[in-house]
Design a protein around this motif. Structure first.
Motif: not given
Ligand code: NI
Ligand code: MN
Length: 227
Positions: A44-67
């Motif tokens: 329901d909520y996704i938290f991203v601590s900083h910009g590195h790939g091992d933290h941003v990870g899959d946040s964009v596709p998960i956010a788009k799929r789940t809202g």
């Protein structure tokens, strides 16, 4: 009510409070230790601590799929919007906000924050969650800093601390961090994902429990604890 906290390895956690699911630093697809698949994770909520790939990870596709709403610093929030993520909320260091499930405040972290495409990702952060009557400090990627003592003054029920060394605190500094924060319980993270951050978390747990009153829980990827 109990808070369920599942570790997906590295810095990635799923925190469940009531019916609300909070996903932190979802590094899943390119993470060799992650026990779940990005297209199966619900949030329901996704938290991203900083910009590195091992933290941003899959946040964009998960956010788009789940809202799910993505919560991060302002610079990363702008980047998320540019990636087509519609539901976002910017915070910044020292600032907190109240949601129906609780509150989160961004804390300082000494690290970098460039995004995967080289965009400026602002300052890296840690998270201080206030959920029900519990306080959870997720330090995310950081070196040791003396102001951890200020975070500890709030009375931390669970501290989630990197021990991997190389990119973050190693075991020695993470032990010093426990002494500054004085949490009731500690979970070590950000180790073994890559060769350069291989550590022995059980050995670290013994040292922490010999030198501090904190209880250390060494989690296995996919394991869930209750708070
Ligand atoms: Ni990092
Ligand atoms: Mn990292």
């Amino acid at each position: 009510m109990t808070i369920k906290i599942s570790w997906y390895s590295h810095a990635c956690f799923l925190v469940e409070t009531g019916k609300t699911r909070l996903l932190v630093d979802p590094f899943i697809t390119d993470n060799p230790l992650c026990p779940v698949k990005a297209d199966e994770v619900e949030a329901d909520y996704i938290f991203v601590s900083h910009g590195h790939g091992d933290h941003v990870g899959d946040s964009v596709p998960i956010a788009k799929r789940t809202g799910a709403m993505v919560i991060s610093n302002y610079e990363i929030q702008n980047w998320m919007t540019a990636q087509g993520v519609e539901n976002t909320h910017p915070l910044h260091i020292g600032g907190g906000y109240d949601w129906p499930w609780g509150r989160v405040k961004l804390t300082i972290a000494h690290h970098g924050s460039a995004l995967p495409d080289g965009s400026y990702g602002g300052n890296p952060a840690g998270f201080l969650f206030y959920i029900e009557d519990k306080k959870i400090y997720h330090a995310c990627d950081t070196g040791l800093f003396y102001d951890m003592k200020l975070i500890g003054e709030e009375g931390i029920d669970l501290a989630i601390l990197p021990i991997g060394d190389n990119f973050t605190m190693g075991p020695d500094d993470a032990l010093r961090a426990v002494k500054l924060i004085e949490p009731a319980r500690v979970v070590p993270i950000h180790y073994d994902t890559f060769e350069v951050i291989r550590q022995d978390p059980e050995a670290w747990a013994i040292r922490v429990q010999q030198e501090t009153p904190a209880k250390v829980t060494v989690m296995k990827p996919g394991e869930t604890i209750e708070l």
